[in-house]
Motif scaffolding. Sequence first.
Motif, PDB file in Angstrom:
ATOM      1  N   VAL A  24      42.446 -11.078 -24.087  1.00 19.92           N
ATOM      2  CA  VAL A  24      42.359 -12.080 -23.018  1.00 19.92           C
ATOM      3  C   VAL A  24      40.862 -12.033 -22.830  1.00 19.92           C
ATOM      4  CG1 VAL A  24      42.779 -11.981 -20.395  1.00 19.92           C
ATOM      5  CG2 VAL A  24      44.498 -10.708 -22.099  1.00 19.92           C
ATOM      6  N   ASP A  25      40.613 -13.374 -22.352  1.00 19.72           N
ATOM      7  CA  ASP A  25      39.144 -13.613 -22.032  1.00 19.72           C
ATOM      8  C   ASP A  25      38.907 -13.521 -20.520  1.00 19.72           C
ATOM      9  OD1 ASP A  25      36.467 -14.370 -22.203  1.00 19.72           O
ATOM     10  OD2 ASP A  25      36.966 -16.820 -22.248  1.00 19.72           O
ATOM     11  N   VAL A  26      38.249 -12.552 -20.031  1.00 22.48           N
ATOM     12  CA  VAL A  26      38.054 -12.260 -18.573  1.00 22.48           C
ATOM     13  C   VAL A  26      36.900 -12.776 -18.199  1.00 22.48           C
ATOM     14  CG1 VAL A  26      38.010 -10.351 -17.028  1.00 22.48           C
ATOM     15  CG2 VAL A  26      39.667  -9.936 -18.967  1.00 22.48           C
ATOM     16  N   VAL A  27      36.816 -13.513 -17.018  1.00 21.68           N
ATOM     17  CA  VAL A  27      35.663 -14.547 -16.562  1.00 21.68           C
ATOM     18  C   VAL A  27      35.808 -13.968 -15.224  1.00 21.68           C
ATOM     19  CG1 VAL A  27      34.807 -16.422 -15.811  1.00 21.68           C
ATOM     20  CG2 VAL A  27      36.116 -16.499 -17.874  1.00 21.68           C
ATOM     21  N   ASN A  28      34.631 -13.345 -14.819  1.00 26.97           N
ATOM     22  CA  ASN A  28      34.512 -12.755 -13.385  1.00 26.97           C
ATOM     23  C   ASN A  28      33.711 -13.928 -12.527  1.00 26.97           C
ATOM     24  OD1 ASN A  28      34.242 -11.226 -10.976  1.00 26.97           O
ATOM     25  ND2 ASN A  28      32.662  -9.816 -12.078  1.00 26.97           N
ATOM     26  N   ASP A  29      34.453 -14.596 -11.731  1.00 30.16           N
ATOM     27  CA  ASP A  29      33.878 -15.772 -11.015  1.00 30.16           C
ATOM     28  C   ASP A  29      34.066 -15.243  -9.311  1.00 30.16           C
ATOM     29  OD1 ASP A  29      36.737 -15.704 -10.834  1.00 30.16           O
ATOM     30  OD2 ASP A  29      37.142 -17.918 -10.685  1.00 30.16           O
ATOM     31  N   SER A  30      34.242 -13.945  -9.441  1.00 31.12           N
ATOM     32  CA  SER A  30      33.997 -13.368  -8.196  1.00 31.12           C
ATOM     33  C   SER A  30      32.549 -13.102  -7.900  1.00 31.12           C
ATOM     34  CB  SER A  30      34.712 -12.087  -7.759  1.00 31.12           C
ATOM     35  OG  SER A  30      34.257 -11.098  -8.652  1.00 31.12           O
ATOM     36  N   SER A  31      32.092 -12.724  -6.553  1.00 29.02           N
ATOM     37  CA  SER A  31      30.532 -12.409  -6.224  1.00 29.02           C
ATOM     38  C   SER A  31      30.037 -10.997  -6.765  1.00 29.02           C
ATOM     39  CB  SER A  31      30.244 -12.592  -4.874  1.00 29.02           C
ATOM     40  OG  SER A  31      31.298 -11.975  -4.003  1.00 29.02           O
ATOM     41  N   ASP A  32      31.063 -10.021  -6.748  1.00 26.71           N
ATOM     42  CA  ASP A  32      30.830  -8.693  -7.229  1.00 26.71           C
ATOM     43  C   ASP A  32      30.994  -8.190  -8.715  1.00 26.71           C
ATOM     44  OD1 ASP A  32      30.488  -7.941  -4.650  1.00 26.71           O
ATOM     45  OD2 ASP A  32      32.486  -7.401  -4.120  1.00 26.71           O
ATOM     46  N   SER A  33      30.294  -7.611  -9.184  1.00 22.58           N
ATOM     47  CA  SER A  33      30.434  -7.016 -10.685  1.00 22.58           C
ATOM     48  C   SER A  33      31.868  -6.290 -11.052  1.00 22.58           C
ATOM     49  CB  SER A  33      29.114  -6.293 -11.026  1.00 22.58           C
ATOM     50  OG  SER A  33      27.952  -6.982 -10.882  1.00 22.58           O
ATOM     51  N   LEU A  61      30.811  -6.121 -15.771  1.00 20.58           N
ATOM     52  CA  LEU A  61      30.978  -7.630 -16.095  1.00 20.58           C
ATOM     53  C   LEU A  61      30.523  -8.227 -14.687  1.00 20.58           C
ATOM     54  CD1 LEU A  61      32.499  -9.446 -17.938  1.00 20.58           C
ATOM     55  CD2 LEU A  61      34.450  -9.134 -16.553  1.00 20.58           C
ATOM     56  N   GLU A  62      29.162  -8.788 -14.868  1.00 22.50           N
ATOM     57  CA  GLU A  62      28.393  -9.452 -13.707  1.00 22.50           C
ATOM     58  C   GLU A  62      29.331 -10.479 -12.953  1.00 22.50           C
ATOM     59  OE1 GLU A  62      25.352  -8.422 -12.854  1.00 22.50           O
ATOM     60  OE2 GLU A  62      25.350  -7.004 -14.491  1.00 22.50           O
ATOM     61  N   GLY A  63      28.943 -10.605 -11.889  1.00 21.20           N
ATOM     62  CA  GLY A  63      29.848 -11.798 -10.843  1.00 21.20           C
ATOM     63  C   GLY A  63      29.198 -12.854 -11.041  1.00 21.20           C
ATOM     64  N   GLY A  64      30.019 -13.946 -10.593  1.00 20.74           N
ATOM     65  CA  GLY A  64      29.334 -15.136 -10.281  1.00 20.74           C
ATOM     66  C   GLY A  64      29.312 -16.066 -11.509  1.00 20.74           C
ATOM     67  N   TYR A  65      30.283 -15.998 -12.293  1.00 19.28           N
ATOM     68  CA  TYR A  65      30.572 -16.576 -13.595  1.00 19.28           C
ATOM     69  C   TYR A  65      29.668 -16.186 -14.910  1.00 19.28           C
ATOM     70  CZ  TYR A  65      33.834 -20.310 -11.553  1.00 19.28           C
ATOM     71  OH  TYR A  65      34.582 -20.961 -11.010  1.00 19.28           O
ATOM     72  N   ILE A  66      29.053 -15.476 -14.395  1.00 16.57           N
ATOM     73  CA  ILE A  66      27.863 -15.052 -15.607  1.00 16.57           C
ATOM     74  C   ILE A  66      28.628 -13.890 -16.532  1.00 16.57           C
ATOM     75  CG2 ILE A  66      26.764 -13.136 -14.298  1.00 16.57           C
ATOM     76  CD1 ILE A  66      23.977 -14.105 -15.546  1.00 16.57           C
ATOM     77  N   GLY A  67      29.527 -13.350 -15.825  1.00 15.92           N
ATOM     78  CA  GLY A  67      30.366 -12.287 -16.719  1.00 15.92           C
ATOM     79  C   GLY A  67      31.486 -12.637 -17.213  1.00 15.92           C
ATOM     80  N   GLU A  68      31.555 -12.771 -18.427  1.00 15.58           N
ATOM     81  CA  GLU A  68      32.656 -13.296 -19.205  1.00 15.58           C
ATOM     82  C   GLU A  68      32.947 -12.017 -20.445  1.00 15.58           C
ATOM     83  OE1 GLU A  68      34.428 -16.984 -21.592  1.00 15.58           O
ATOM     84  OE2 GLU A  68      32.873 -16.992 -20.081  1.00 15.58           O
ATOM     85  N   ALA A  69      33.923 -11.715 -20.742  1.00 15.71           N
ATOM     86  CA  ALA A  69      34.145 -10.802 -21.898  1.00 15.71           C
ATOM     87  C   ALA A  69      35.680 -10.935 -22.419  1.00 15.71           C
ATOM     88  CB  ALA A  69      34.115  -9.100 -21.345  1.00 15.71           C
ATOM     89  N   MET A  70      35.620 -10.578 -23.651  1.00 14.10           N
ATOM     90  CA  MET A  70      36.854 -10.625 -24.556  1.00 14.10           C
ATOM     91  C   MET A  70      37.422  -9.065 -24.419  1.00 14.10           C
ATOM     92  SD  MET A  70      39.175 -12.672 -26.208  1.00 14.10           S
ATOM     93  CE  MET A  70      38.035 -13.692 -26.731  1.00 14.10           C
ATOM     94  N   VAL A  71      38.574  -9.095 -23.824  1.00  8.98           N
ATOM     95  CA  VAL A  71      39.169  -7.652 -23.839  1.00  8.98           C
ATOM     96  C   VAL A  71      40.385  -7.677 -24.948  1.00  8.98           C
ATOM     97  CG1 VAL A  71      40.482  -6.353 -22.128  1.00  8.98           C
ATOM     98  CG2 VAL A  71      38.646  -7.556 -21.291  1.00  8.98           C
ATOM     99  N   ALA A 111      41.982 -14.803  -8.986  1.00 10.19           N
ATOM    100  CA  ALA A 111      43.285 -13.695  -8.836  1.00 10.19           C
ATOM    101  C   ALA A 111      42.936 -12.858  -7.633  1.00 10.19           C
ATOM    102  CB  ALA A 111      43.252 -12.812  -9.986  1.00 10.19           C
ATOM    103  N   TRP A 112      41.749 -12.726  -7.132  1.00 10.33           N
ATOM    104  CA  TRP A 112      41.619 -12.079  -5.947  1.00 10.33           C
ATOM    105  C   TRP A 112      41.907 -12.826  -4.723  1.00 10.33           C
ATOM    106  CZ3 TRP A 112      40.175  -7.229  -4.626  1.00 10.33           C
ATOM    107  CH2 TRP A 112      39.854  -6.956  -3.399  1.00 10.33           C
ATOM    108  N   GLN A 113      41.458 -14.212  -4.692  1.00 11.52           N
ATOM    109  CA  GLN A 113      41.909 -15.100  -3.604  1.00 11.52           C
ATOM    110  C   GLN A 113      43.569 -15.127  -3.616  1.00 11.52           C
ATOM    111  OE1 GLN A 113      39.969 -18.563  -4.884  1.00 11.52           O
ATOM    112  NE2 GLN A 113      37.959 -18.046  -3.803  1.00 11.52           N
TER     113      GLN A 113
END
Length: 120
Positions: A24-33, A61-71, A111-113
Amino acid sequence: MRYTLCGVAGLLASCSHVSTRHYVDVVNDSSDSVIALSGEAPGSETWKPLQLDGTFNGACLEGGYIGEAMVALPNGQGCMVDLLVEFVHRRALLISAVNVCKRNRLYLGRAWQQAMLHVT
């Protein structure tokens, strides 16, 4: 020729029991890491920590779209998984029954929203 075909058929049959690993490619588009991510089969009580490969700083996994990881999910996990996301400010998000066979990219902020819309 017949022996070659039998050999190929035997090889294919022996590979049918190999369990599939899902990613799964996880994209952190939230404001928190995100500091931790765990997964389990729906209805299970055993959370397994998941490695956040490819993160920017290696620890979170940094917040604000900068964080993206393959899990990579554990072998034999199957298509359905519950995910527990732990954010840096002690917030946690439970994402239930994600079908990773149909959905291989997950946006944490969205997902948080969605979770907040269903809180009464």
